[in-house]
Design an enzyme around this catalytic site. Structure first.
Site, PDB file in Angstrom:
ATOM      1  N   ARG A  31      -2.758  -1.502   1.553  1.00 13.62           N
ATOM      2  CA  ARG A  31      -2.535  -2.536   0.570  1.00 13.62           C
ATOM      3  C   ARG A  31      -2.589  -1.815  -0.754  1.00 13.62           C
ATOM      4  NH1 ARG A  31      -2.300  -7.380   1.867  1.00 13.62           N
ATOM      5  NH2 ARG A  31      -3.222  -8.213   3.794  1.00 13.62           N
ATOM      6  N   LEU A  32      -2.043  -0.581  -0.945  1.00 12.28           N
ATOM      7  CA  LEU A  32      -1.829   0.078  -2.086  1.00 12.28           C
ATOM      8  C   LEU A  32      -0.394  -0.203  -2.667  1.00 12.28           C
ATOM      9  CD1 LEU A  32      -3.602   3.597  -1.201  1.00 12.28           C
ATOM     10  CD2 LEU A  32      -4.542   1.422  -2.488  1.00 12.28           C
TER      11      LEU A  32
END
Length: 193
Positions: free
Chosen positions: A172-173
């Site tokens: 989720r970066l």
């Protein structure tokens, strides 16, 4: 800071989507709101785009058209799951010209042209049979000739203020690039995921 041209980046991503998305790579969610700010969203198809905006076509007597007449602020969303990408666009909408609408309407399949005449889009329908009977009546009406564009059907152009390019990343970066229109052009920045 000055950045890349967001329309060129859109063209690149859209070309990749057209190669990889199985169905309707030109599908986009269109979010509108009425005069009281109550939102509504639905899928429409992108039928033209460039530095002057993003174009779609619809019945101008539909619910969405009524909302567009009351509140010109809209948002678009392209989501290409196979590429793990999305593009968000915020801007204002205006009518496409009659000439543009006529030109696009002429490229539609005959049944789609007839359907534009037969449908009172977004209005209550008692039974499917009613719509099918109306379609057959319209089909007979235009038998043997061209189907003209209905006066209540046409295009809209969304002129963007903001265009955000979102790329999925591990853990989720995600990467989020945002372009904002200014009086002198576009500025580019990034957003936290």
């Amino acid at each position: 800071m000055a950045g890349e041209d967001p329309f060129k980046l859109f063209d690149t991503w859209f070309a990749e989507a057209r190669e990889h998305e199985i169905n309707d790579s030109n599908a986009m969610a269109l979010a509108t709101a009425d005069a009281d700010g109550r939102p509504s969203v639905r899928m429409v198809l992108l039928k033209g785009h460039g530095p002057d905006g993003f174009v779609f076509y619809t019945n101008r007597e539909s619910r969405k058209a009524g909302e567009l007449a009351e509140n010109r602020n809209v948002a678009l969303l392209f989501h290409w799951k196979s590429l793990r990408r999305q593009i968000r666009i915020e801007g204002s909408v205006a009518l496409a010209t009659d000439a543009e609408s006529d030109t696009y309407f002429a490229t539609r399949s005959r049944d789609s042209q007839l359907g534009a005449w037969a449908s009172d889009q977004s209005r209550p329908l008692d039974t499917r049979a009613t719509f099918e009977a109306r379609f057959e009546e319209i089909k007979a009406r235009f038998e043997g000739g061209d189907v003209p564009r209905p006066p209540h059907w046409g295009g809209y152009r969304v002129t963007p203020r903001i265009i955000e390019f979102w790329q999925d990343r591990a853990h989720r970066l995600h990467e989020r690039r945002v372009f904002t229109r200014t009086d002198s052009g576009w500025t580019e920045g990034m957003l936290f995921p």
